[in-house]
Motif scaffolding. Sequence first.
Motif, PDB file in Angstrom:
ATOM      1  N   ALA A   8       0.992  -1.230  -0.050  1.00 17.73           N
ATOM      2  CA  ALA A   8       0.187   0.006   0.100  1.00 17.73           C
ATOM      3  C   ALA A   8       0.886   1.201   0.059  1.00 17.73           C
ATOM      4  CB  ALA A   8      -0.956   0.036   1.262  1.00 17.73           C
ATOM      5  N   ALA A   9       1.892   1.353   0.789  1.00 19.76           N
ATOM      6  CA  ALA A   9       3.032   2.557   0.806  1.00 19.76           C
ATOM      7  C   ALA A   9       3.616   2.422  -0.403  1.00 19.76           C
ATOM      8  CB  ALA A   9       4.102   2.295   1.955  1.00 19.76           C
ATOM      9  N   ARG A  10       3.822   1.589  -1.147  1.00 17.88           N
ATOM     10  CA  ARG A  10       4.593   1.593  -2.336  1.00 17.88           C
ATOM     11  C   ARG A  10       3.731   2.141  -3.430  1.00 17.88           C
ATOM     12  NH1 ARG A  10       8.971  -2.046  -4.634  1.00 17.88           N
ATOM     13  NH2 ARG A  10       8.674  -1.852  -6.965  1.00 17.88           N
ATOM     14  N   HIS A  11       2.603   1.569  -3.400  1.00 16.45           N
ATOM     15  CA  HIS A  11       1.494   1.919  -4.350  1.00 16.45           C
ATOM     16  C   HIS A  11       1.116   3.567  -4.392  1.00 16.45           C
ATOM     17  CE1 HIS A  11      -2.167   2.034  -6.964  1.00 16.45           C
ATOM     18  NE2 HIS A  11      -2.722   2.569  -5.771  1.00 16.45           N
ATOM     19  N   ALA A  12       1.135   3.943  -2.926  1.00 16.53           N
ATOM     20  CA  ALA A  12       0.945   5.490  -2.583  1.00 16.53           C
ATOM     21  C   ALA A  12       2.145   6.476  -3.221  1.00 16.53           C
ATOM     22  CB  ALA A  12       0.699   5.722  -1.273  1.00 16.53           C
ATOM     23  N   LEU A  13       3.199   5.664  -2.920  1.00 12.96           N
ATOM     24  CA  LEU A  13       4.609   6.488  -3.555  1.00 12.96           C
ATOM     25  C   LEU A  13       4.371   6.707  -4.869  1.00 12.96           C
ATOM     26  CD1 LEU A  13       7.276   7.584  -2.950  1.00 12.96           C
ATOM     27  CD2 LEU A  13       8.277   5.318  -3.188  1.00 12.96           C
ATOM     28  N   PHE A  14       4.141   5.528  -5.862  1.00 15.39           N
ATOM     29  CA  PHE A  14       4.213   5.796  -7.184  1.00 15.39           C
ATOM     30  C   PHE A  14       2.771   6.515  -7.555  1.00 15.39           C
ATOM     31  CE2 PHE A  14       6.949   2.186  -7.152  1.00 15.39           C
ATOM     32  CZ  PHE A  14       7.932   2.637  -8.031  1.00 15.39           C
ATOM     33  N   ALA A  15       1.732   6.386  -6.974  1.00 16.91           N
ATOM     34  CA  ALA A  15       0.779   7.491  -7.354  1.00 16.91           C
ATOM     35  C   ALA A  15       0.994   8.727  -7.220  1.00 16.91           C
ATOM     36  CB  ALA A  15      -0.504   6.868  -6.568  1.00 16.91           C
ATOM     37  N   ARG A  16       1.856   9.018  -5.818  1.00 14.48           N
ATOM     38  CA  ARG A  16       2.196  10.725  -5.516  1.00 14.48           C
ATOM     39  C   ARG A  16       3.294  11.029  -6.764  1.00 14.48           C
ATOM     40  NH1 ARG A  16       3.006   8.600  -0.365  1.00 14.48           N
ATOM     41  NH2 ARG A  16       5.286   9.283  -0.509  1.00 14.48           N
ATOM     42  N   LEU A  17       4.026  10.238  -7.278  1.00 14.35           N
ATOM     43  CA  LEU A  17       4.667  10.562  -8.442  1.00 14.35           C
ATOM     44  C   LEU A  17       4.087  10.589  -9.641  1.00 14.35           C
ATOM     45  CD1 LEU A  17       7.814  10.927  -9.470  1.00 14.35           C
ATOM     46  CD2 LEU A  17       7.910   8.524  -9.729  1.00 14.35           C
ATOM     47  N   ASP A  18       3.400   9.860 -10.039  1.00  9.65           N
ATOM     48  CA  ASP A  18       2.528  10.359 -10.920  1.00  9.65           C
ATOM     49  C   ASP A  18       1.719  11.209 -11.042  1.00  9.65           C
ATOM     50  OD1 ASP A  18       1.883   9.348 -13.544  1.00  9.65           O
ATOM     51  OD2 ASP A  18      -0.034   8.358 -12.840  1.00  9.65           O
ATOM     52  N   SER A  19       1.391  11.813 -10.011  1.00 12.87           N
ATOM     53  CA  SER A  19       0.427  12.990  -9.651  1.00 12.87           C
ATOM     54  C   SER A  19       1.259  14.121  -9.992  1.00 12.87           C
ATOM     55  CB  SER A  19      -0.017  12.790  -8.227  1.00 12.87           C
ATOM     56  OG  SER A  19      -1.000  14.159  -8.160  1.00 12.87           O
ATOM     57  N   ALA A  20       2.450  14.083  -9.272  1.00 12.20           N
ATOM     58  CA  ALA A  20       3.325  15.155  -9.151  1.00 12.20           C
ATOM     59  C   ALA A  20       3.818  15.391 -10.699  1.00 12.20           C
ATOM     60  CB  ALA A  20       4.688  15.059  -8.615  1.00 12.20           C
ATOM     61  N   VAL A  21       4.179  14.389 -11.528  1.00 14.69           N
ATOM     62  CA  VAL A  21       4.197  14.617 -13.270  1.00 14.69           C
ATOM     63  C   VAL A  21       3.070  15.297 -13.682  1.00 14.69           C
ATOM     64  CG1 VAL A  21       4.956  13.449 -15.370  1.00 14.69           C
ATOM     65  CG2 VAL A  21       6.045  12.716 -13.050  1.00 14.69           C
ATOM     66  N   GLY A  22       2.115  14.635 -13.449  1.00  9.95           N
ATOM     67  CA  GLY A  22       0.945  15.394 -14.167  1.00  9.95           C
ATOM     68  C   GLY A  22       0.419  16.889 -13.589  1.00  9.95           C
ATOM     69  N   ALA A  23       1.174  17.319 -12.258  1.00  8.07           N
ATOM     70  CA  ALA A  23       0.650  18.627 -11.999  1.00  8.07           C
ATOM     71  C   ALA A  23       2.037  19.411 -12.385  1.00  8.07           C
ATOM     72  CB  ALA A  23       0.653  18.646 -10.544  1.00  8.07           C
ATOM     73  N   HIS A  24       2.864  18.912 -13.163  1.00 11.42           N
ATOM     74  CA  HIS A  24       4.314  19.722 -13.387  1.00 11.42           C
ATOM     75  C   HIS A  24       4.914  20.236 -12.173  1.00 11.42           C
ATOM     76  CE1 HIS A  24       3.280  19.024 -17.727  1.00 11.42           C
ATOM     77  NE2 HIS A  24       2.141  19.207 -17.443  1.00 11.42           N
ATOM     78  N   LYS A  25       5.141  19.498 -11.160  1.00  8.48           N
ATOM     79  CA  LYS A  25       5.840  19.844  -9.938  1.00  8.48           C
ATOM     80  C   LYS A  25       7.120  19.240  -9.993  1.00  8.48           C
ATOM     81  CE  LYS A  25       2.142  21.472  -7.940  1.00  8.48           C
ATOM     82  NZ  LYS A  25       2.017  23.115  -7.460  1.00  8.48           N
ATOM     83  N   ALA A  26       8.052  20.020 -10.575  1.00  3.83           N
ATOM     84  CA  ALA A  26       9.113  19.551 -10.767  1.00  3.83           C
ATOM     85  C   ALA A  26      10.112  19.210  -9.319  1.00  3.83           C
ATOM     86  CB  ALA A  26      10.244  20.806 -11.543  1.00  3.83           C
ATOM     87  N   ASP A  27       9.929  20.058  -8.298  1.00  9.35           N
ATOM     88  CA  ASP A  27      10.635  19.937  -7.096  1.00  9.35           C
ATOM     89  C   ASP A  27      10.052  18.561  -6.270  1.00  9.35           C
ATOM     90  OD1 ASP A  27       8.289  20.939  -6.587  1.00  9.35           O
ATOM     91  OD2 ASP A  27       8.454  21.704  -4.766  1.00  9.35           O
ATOM     92  N   ARG A  28       8.862  18.269  -6.559  1.00  9.03           N
ATOM     93  CA  ARG A  28       8.091  16.896  -5.937  1.00  9.03           C
ATOM     94  C   ARG A  28       8.715  15.675  -6.933  1.00  9.03           C
ATOM     95  NH1 ARG A  28       4.004  16.307  -2.278  1.00  9.03           N
ATOM     96  NH2 ARG A  28       3.414  14.617  -3.629  1.00  9.03           N
ATOM     97  N   VAL A  29       8.703  16.004  -8.037  1.00  4.98           N
ATOM     98  CA  VAL A  29       9.184  14.902  -9.049  1.00  4.98           C
ATOM     99  C   VAL A  29      10.566  14.491  -8.518  1.00  4.98           C
ATOM    100  CG1 VAL A  29       9.785  14.289 -11.380  1.00  4.98           C
ATOM    101  CG2 VAL A  29       7.438  15.320 -10.972  1.00  4.98           C
ATOM    102  N   ARG A  30      11.476  15.345  -8.495  1.00  2.00           N
ATOM    103  CA  ARG A  30      12.666  15.192  -8.228  1.00  2.00           C
ATOM    104  C   ARG A  30      12.833  14.285  -6.847  1.00  2.00           C
ATOM    105  NH1 ARG A  30      16.132  16.093  -4.624  1.00  2.00           N
ATOM    106  NH2 ARG A  30      14.823  17.601  -3.776  1.00  2.00           N
ATOM    107  N   ARG A  31      12.147  14.770  -5.725  1.00  2.51           N
ATOM    108  CA  ARG A  31      12.234  14.085  -4.493  1.00  2.51           C
ATOM    109  C   ARG A  31      11.734  12.880  -4.360  1.00  2.51           C
ATOM    110  NH1 ARG A  31       9.202  18.097  -1.159  1.00  2.51           N
ATOM    111  NH2 ARG A  31       9.247  19.452  -2.696  1.00  2.51           N
ATOM    112  N   LEU A  32      10.427  12.792  -5.105  1.00  2.43           N
ATOM    113  CA  LEU A  32       9.925  11.199  -5.257  1.00  2.43           C
ATOM    114  C   LEU A  32      10.555  10.296  -5.926  1.00  2.43           C
ATOM    115  CD1 LEU A  32       6.276  12.740  -5.653  1.00  2.43           C
ATOM    116  CD2 LEU A  32       7.117  11.325  -3.619  1.00  2.43           C
ATOM    117  N   LEU A  33      11.432  10.884  -7.220  1.00  2.34           N
ATOM    118  CA  LEU A  33      12.242   9.930  -8.042  1.00  2.34           C
ATOM    119  C   LEU A  33      13.199   9.536  -6.886  1.00  2.34           C
ATOM    120  CD1 LEU A  33      12.332  11.517 -11.374  1.00  2.34           C
ATOM    121  CD2 LEU A  33      11.572   9.178 -11.035  1.00  2.34           C
ATOM    122  N   ALA A  34      13.815  10.386  -6.494  1.00  3.21           N
ATOM    123  CA  ALA A  34      14.980   9.846  -5.195  1.00  3.21           C
ATOM    124  C   ALA A  34      14.666   8.866  -4.424  1.00  3.21           C
ATOM    125  CB  ALA A  34      15.502  11.073  -4.675  1.00  3.21           C
TER     126      ALA A  34
END
Length: 110
Positions: free
Chosen positions: A34-60
């Motif tokens: 569930a935590a893994r699914h939420a992490l990937f969902a947050r990353l996908d959402s950050a990409v869709g919202a064009h949040k570069a800082d969140r994308v960088r942090r979540l990719l890391a």
Amino acid sequence: MRSITRLPGVSPDLQDQWAVAVRGAQGWLEEQMAARHALFARLDSAVGAHKADRVRRLLAQVDATAAHERAEAEAAIVARATVYYDSLDARTRATVKGEAATERAALDAA
């Protein structure tokens, strides 16, 4: 679990202990998934919202915690995030990296 509880020659107490351990492990695995699914969902959402800082942090975070045995959908999310981040102009990436360094320094000072 049935194979554990039906082992010949194993005491009922030990079978009960194994059953409890297996249920606990299954619960833990479900929480991790569930935590893994939420992490990937947050990353996908950050990409869709064009949040570069969140994308960088979540990719890391994804690379640190879920780099191996990714599902096809997870790999696709990482690929989209990587393409998005790599497509940013150098100035934006430098700004994002600078903000990350400032955040790390503040955390280290705390």
